[in-house]
Design a protein around this motif. Structure first.
Motif, PDB file in Angstrom:
ATOM      1  N   ASP A  97      -9.098   1.674   1.808  1.00 50.36           N
ATOM      2  CA  ASP A  97      -7.844   2.304   2.220  1.00 50.36           C
ATOM      3  C   ASP A  97      -6.883   1.283   2.803  1.00 50.36           C
ATOM      4  O   ASP A  97      -5.682   1.315   2.537  1.00 50.36           O
ATOM      5  CB  ASP A  97      -8.110   3.407   3.251  1.00 50.36           C
ATOM      6  N   LEU A 100      -5.454  -0.586  -0.146  1.00 46.85           N
ATOM      7  CA  LEU A 100      -4.484   0.220  -0.903  1.00 46.85           C
ATOM      8  C   LEU A 100      -3.161   0.329  -0.159  1.00 46.85           C
ATOM      9  O   LEU A 100      -2.095   0.376  -0.769  1.00 46.85           O
ATOM     10  CB  LEU A 100      -5.054   1.618  -1.177  1.00 46.85           C
ATOM     11  N   LEU A 101      -3.239   0.364   1.167  1.00 46.75           N
ATOM     12  CA  LEU A 101      -1.993   0.446   1.939  1.00 46.75           C
ATOM     13  C   LEU A 101      -1.150  -0.799   1.745  1.00 46.75           C
ATOM     14  O   LEU A 101       0.070  -0.749   1.827  1.00 46.75           O
ATOM     15  CB  LEU A 101      -2.298   0.655   3.418  1.00 46.75           C
ATOM     16  N   GLY A 102      -1.812  -1.914   1.465  1.00 50.80           N
ATOM     17  CA  GLY A 102      -1.041  -3.123   1.209  1.00 50.80           C
ATOM     18  C   GLY A 102      -0.138  -2.958   0.002  1.00 50.80           C
ATOM     19  O   GLY A 102       0.931  -3.557  -0.084  1.00 50.80           O
ATOM     20  N   ASN A 104       1.347  -0.132  -0.881  1.00 50.92           N
ATOM     21  CA  ASN A 104       1.969   1.192  -0.751  1.00 50.92           C
ATOM     22  C   ASN A 104       3.316   1.286  -1.459  1.00 50.92           C
ATOM     23  O   ASN A 104       3.788   2.368  -1.772  1.00 50.92           O
ATOM     24  CB  ASN A 104       2.119   1.586   0.720  1.00 50.92           C
ATOM     25  N   ARG A 105       3.954   0.149  -1.728  1.00 48.30           N
ATOM     26  CA  ARG A 105       5.263   0.205  -2.374  1.00 48.30           C
ATOM     27  C   ARG A 105       5.135   0.362  -3.892  1.00 48.30           C
ATOM     28  O   ARG A 105       6.126   0.586  -4.567  1.00 48.30           O
ATOM     29  CB  ARG A 105       6.056  -1.083  -2.065  1.00 48.30           C
ATOM     30  N   ILE A 108       0.654   4.269  -7.862  1.00 49.24           N
ATOM     31  CA  ILE A 108      -0.788   4.279  -7.594  1.00 49.24           C
ATOM     32  C   ILE A 108      -1.577   3.564  -8.681  1.00 49.24           C
ATOM     33  O   ILE A 108      -2.571   2.881  -8.408  1.00 49.24           O
ATOM     34  CB  ILE A 108      -1.289   5.734  -7.376  1.00 49.24           C
ATOM     35  N   ARG A 112      -4.060   0.491  -7.994  1.00 56.03           N
ATOM     36  CA  ARG A 112      -5.475   0.480  -8.379  1.00 56.03           C
ATOM     37  C   ARG A 112      -5.789  -0.748  -9.213  1.00 56.03           C
ATOM     38  O   ARG A 112      -6.865  -1.346  -9.092  1.00 56.03           O
ATOM     39  CB  ARG A 112      -5.804   1.746  -9.175  1.00 56.03           C
TER      40      ARG A 112
ATOM     41  N   ARG C 163      -2.608   8.497   3.171  1.00 54.90           N
ATOM     42  CA  ARG C 163      -2.995   7.195   3.723  1.00 54.90           C
ATOM     43  C   ARG C 163      -1.912   6.674   4.637  1.00 54.90           C
ATOM     44  O   ARG C 163      -2.180   6.145   5.714  1.00 54.90           O
ATOM     45  CB  ARG C 163      -3.241   6.192   2.585  1.00 54.90           C
ATOM     46  N   LEU C 178       3.923  -3.467   6.544  1.00 57.67           N
ATOM     47  CA  LEU C 178       3.511  -3.409   5.148  1.00 57.67           C
ATOM     48  C   LEU C 178       4.588  -2.804   4.267  1.00 57.67           C
ATOM     49  O   LEU C 178       4.401  -2.673   3.062  1.00 57.67           O
ATOM     50  CB  LEU C 178       2.237  -2.570   5.007  1.00 57.67           C
ATOM     51  N   ILE C 180       5.886   0.307   4.839  1.00 46.03           N
ATOM     52  CA  ILE C 180       5.907   1.767   4.931  1.00 46.03           C
ATOM     53  C   ILE C 180       7.122   2.190   5.744  1.00 46.03           C
ATOM     54  O   ILE C 180       7.399   1.630   6.795  1.00 46.03           O
ATOM     55  CB  ILE C 180       4.621   2.288   5.610  1.00 46.03           C
TER      56      ILE C 180
END
Lengths: 237, 307, 288
Positions: A97, A100-102, A104-105, A108, A112, C163, C178, C180
């Motif tokens: 998680d 994956l947040l890295g 986020n921009r 998906i 992945r 998340r 990051l 967000i």
């Protein structure tokens, strides 16, 4: 043309100047160091580049485009990524998680795909992907943090004291990892108090002393320089 | 005589309030009296919440305990002095209890804890019908000699409570409370007896609240549990925040707003409260330190002001 | 008797859980105690009643409309009010009270003070379960809560949005670094919270009447649940809600009905004094 160009940047917190007239540059694919003691303004510099603190005066340019005042999300989109001081992982979330947040921009599917690549390059992360980030030691967290920063597929990776609080063995692992990052052509701006690590990882660098650039040049030369000694041991301001 | 100026100011305000109270018509007099009695209660709250920075939402309960204690004392034949003493002491004991229970609780938790204590007190007042006659309420025997006496006791009490907070603010206890508000851990570190300080602050707040309860019981003539439920405590906190927490005149200004605006606007109840809600939100957003804080901010910008 | 109390407890607990989860989600992300949630529940309920009875929408469509409206209103409270007091925790209760007054009294002005009712198609129905008779509305409440919790769990653990919300509640600055966008997360958290409030209205309204102050009492229990579960801990709130419902229901039967809320207070007291971080503090699973 440099990838990142900083000219005459000043940052103040209230009446306290943290950075004064700082200028530096990083070329595409280059590894550059910023050395200095605690409180010199190194973290502020990186945070200013990432849009986390506002700039008083000066210009920031990425690939020729002005980025001063741009939101952090826009900067990440343009290829900047910061691995912050102290790792700053999300402690109650898994390694996967966090990674994956890295990304986020990104969509998906892209995220992945990048995750798969990171797992391939750093199997250590894949083996621990379900472990909560808070359970790791400092050195292990640093690996996760760098991985997370890489998930943004940056062109320029900013690192804030990755070796701080780490054992020599852990520092060695970080050095290896960063070496791999260099091989992919990603530029690095490395802020460090550990001059050995900086000398090994980077070709040239700057010395930051109380908010101003005191010296610049080949990292190896800087390490032995008077300017650096001054920065660490005080001397004349 | 520098230190006397605030008190002179308070005396002037008190006189002005008394003059208003006796000269306006019955409707406005009632509103003003409510404002002044609330000023007493919220000044009390200003001690623990304003000076001490602890979000106490239970002042309404102390108010209620004081009201009922004094009423019951009078019903059982005691004179007003005894009734008042009983009100203050029983409220103070309640404050002591809360202080001991929440000795190590801070911030939001403290707020929630006190809020629920308010719920409990309200429930007890409602359901212990043997003692309080429950929801029907109590008729309160008039304890003063004359109606006129009440007319100057009320503004005097309001003024006295403001003066008390002023005095407390510069006293050792007050300064300790302020350090607790600023940084409790640091305060402990440098040797401030924080536990005792907080407890003292809470007990003083409670006692002043209890006194206000006696006043409202006398002024209204009847009391019932719904006058003292948990929302009252909450609204009193809001009054202090709106007026300016920690500032001496804050409770007066805040009470004027909270009590006065709905009554004076005299809009049909739904719209009236709606407007009050809008006013709260706007004030809190626009003037961070409450109205008195806003006044200070304006003063600072006037030429000739020296900080 | 015991069985009935347990069943009532689960039903009550489901309601507490729905409210508590919404409150704790907002609290985890913004540190704001959202009392105004009670007003959102109320207006959501009124909108459902209006859509169903006046506009003659099919029942479930009316419910959906009310739920979405509740989400929108919740977002509005953030955009127009809470957003300005994010950095001032002491100001938040005053704003919350103001919003509650605005919402409750808007309901009063728009729909009047009479109690109205929201009657679902299964309204008077009874369900036989293991030898007991349970009102259908109670079953609906529990089902609604269970399904909502499940969907929320999926959202928080399997989606990017979830998340991001969890990240912001654990380390807002790191999340922002990051890339967000914090504002977006706040709005999302309020929207989810509003939707949960709307669902609570749907579940709650048939059992109790719809009137302007209908949710003001229950919201207190919502906050007890928030503290029970640990501030910001969504699963703690879900479990805490059921627990509190059971405790209150059992004590209403075995101790005294009038003092039901007192028991809630005693529970709260015990938690605040003995385990301030909530019942589930030891487990590292702070999900939101």
């Amino acid at each position: 043309m440099a990838l990142l160009d900083i000219a005459g940047v000043s940052v103040r917190f209230g009446n306290v100047p943290a950075l004064r007239g700082v200028s530096l540059s990083v070329d595409a694919g280059e590894a550059v160091a910023v050395l200095g003691a605690n409180g010199a303004g190194k973290t502020t510099l990186l945070r200013a580049i990432m849009g986390r603190v506002p700039i008083d005066t000066g210009t920031l340019t990425l690939d020729g485009a002005a980025i001063g005042g741009m939101r952090t999300s826009g900067l990440v989109d343009r290829g900047l990524s910061l691995c912050p001081e102290g790792r700053q992982l999300f402690p109650a979330m898994s390694v996967e998680d966090n990674l994956l947040l890295g990304a986020n921009r990104a969509a998906i599917r892209v995220a992945r795909a990048r995750l798969a690549t990171i797992y391939e390059r750093f199997p250590w992360l894949r083996e621990r992907r379900r472990v909560l980030a808070g359970a790791f030691s400092g050195g292990e967290q640093q690996i996760v943090a760098i991985g997370r920063a890489l998930m943004a597929a940056p062109r320029l990776l900013l690192l804030d004291e990755p070796s701080s609080g780490l054992s020599p063995v852990a520092i060695g692992r970080v050095r290896e990892l960063l070496g791999q990052v260099r091989e992919t052509g990603t530029a690095i701006l490395l802020v460090e108090q550990n001059v050995q690590l900086a000398a090994v990882m980077t070709g040239r660098g700057y010395v930051l002393n109380r908010g101003t650039i005191a010296a610049s040049g080949e990292t190896a030369a800087l390490v032995d320089s008077e300017a650096l000694a001054d920065a660490y041991l005080g001397g004349t301001a | 005589m520098k230190g006397a100026w605030p008190y002179v100011g308070i005396a002037v305000v008190t006189l002005a309030m008394w003059a208003l109270l006796v000269s306006v018509n019955a409707f406005y007099a009632g509103v003003l009296a409510s404002i002044l009695i609330w000023t007493v209660a919220t000044s009390g709250l200003n001690v623990i919440a304003g000076l001490g920075g602890y979000p106490s939402l239970v002042q309404g309960a102390f108010y209620g305990i004081g009201a009922y204690a004094s009423a019951l004392a009078l019903i059982h034949g005691q004179n007003l002095w005894v009734a008042t003493l009983l009100a203050v002491v029983s409220a103070g004991l309640a404050g002591l209890l809360i202080g001991l229970v929440f000795a190590r609780t801070r911030g939001q938790y403290f707020g929630m804890g006190t809020l629920f204590f308010g719920v409990v007190v309200a429930l007890v007042l409602t359901n212990w019908t043997g003692l309080t006659q429950g929801p029907l309420g109590l008729m309160v025997p008039f304890g003063f000699a004359t109606n006129d006496q009440l007319d100057w006791i009320v503004p005097l009490s309001a003024g006295a409570s403001l003066a008390l907070v002023q005095a407390l603010g510069t006293s050792r206890l007050g300064l300790r409370l302020v350090t607790v508000r600023a940084d409790e851990d640091l305060a402990e570190h440098i040797g401030v007896p924080t536990a005792r300080t907080k407890l003292a602050g809470l007990v003083i707040s409670a006692m002043i609240g209890g006194f206000a309860g006696m006043l409202i019981a006398q002024y209204n003539g009847t009391i019932s549990p719904d006058l003292f439920d948990q929302t009252v405590g909450f609204v009193m906190f809001v009054a202090v925040a709106v007026g300016g927490a920690g500032r001496v005149l804050g409770p007066l200004v805040g009470s004027a707003f909270i009590v006065g605006v709905p009554d004076v606007l005299n809009l049909p109840s739904g719209i009236g409260l709606l407007v009050v809600g809008v006013i709260f939100v706007v004030i809190v957003i626009v003037v961070p330190d409450g109205l008195m804080g806003g006044v200070d901010a304006i003063r600072r910008r006037l030429p000739g002001f020296r900080a | 008797m015991l069985q009935q109390a347990l069943v009532n407890g689960v039903v009550l607990g489901a309601l507490f859980a729905l409210l508590g989860v919404g409150l704790t989600l907002v609290y985890g992300v913004m540190e704001v105690p959202n009392f105004a949630q009670a007003g959102v529940v109320t207006i959501g309920a009124y909108i459902m009643v209006t859509l169903h009875q006046s506009a003659r929408w099919p029942f479930y469509l009316a419910v959906a409309g009310g739920v979405l409206a509740a989400g929108a209103i919740s977002v509005a409270t953030e955009r127009f009010a809470y957003r300005y007091v994010r950095t001032r925790p002491l100001a938040a209760p005053a704003v919350a009270l103001g919003l509650l007054l605005i919402l409750d009294n808007s309901a009063l002005e728009l729909w009047g003070g009479d109690h109205v009712s929201l009657t679902p198609p299964y309204g008077a129905g009874l369900v036989q379960l293991g030898g007991m008779t349970i009102p259908a509305v109670g079953v609906a409440l529990v089902l609604t809560a269970a399904v909502s919790m499940l969907l929320l769990w999926l959202l928080l653990t399997r989606t990017g949005i979830g998340r991001a919300i969890r990240a912001v509640s654990q380390n807002a600055e790191a999340a922002a670094t990051l890339g967000i966008e914090l504002e977006r997360q706040y709005v999302t958290a309020f929207f989810i919270s509003g939707v949960l409030a709307g669902l609570a209205a749907f579940a709650y309204a048939p059992t109790y009447a719809v009137f302007p102050y209908m949710a003001d009492g229950v919201i207190f229990n919502g906050f007890v649940v928030v503290i029970l579960g640990g501030l910001g801990n969504v699963w703690g709130a879900a479990v805490g809600g059921i627990l509190l419902g059971l405790v209150e229901s059992l004590s209403a039967v075995y101790v005294s009905a009038a003092y039901q809320t007192v028991i809630g207070f005693v529970v709260l007291l015990a938690v605040i004094v003995l385990r301030p971080a909530g019942l589930f503090a030891g487990t590292a699973r702070r999900v939101a």
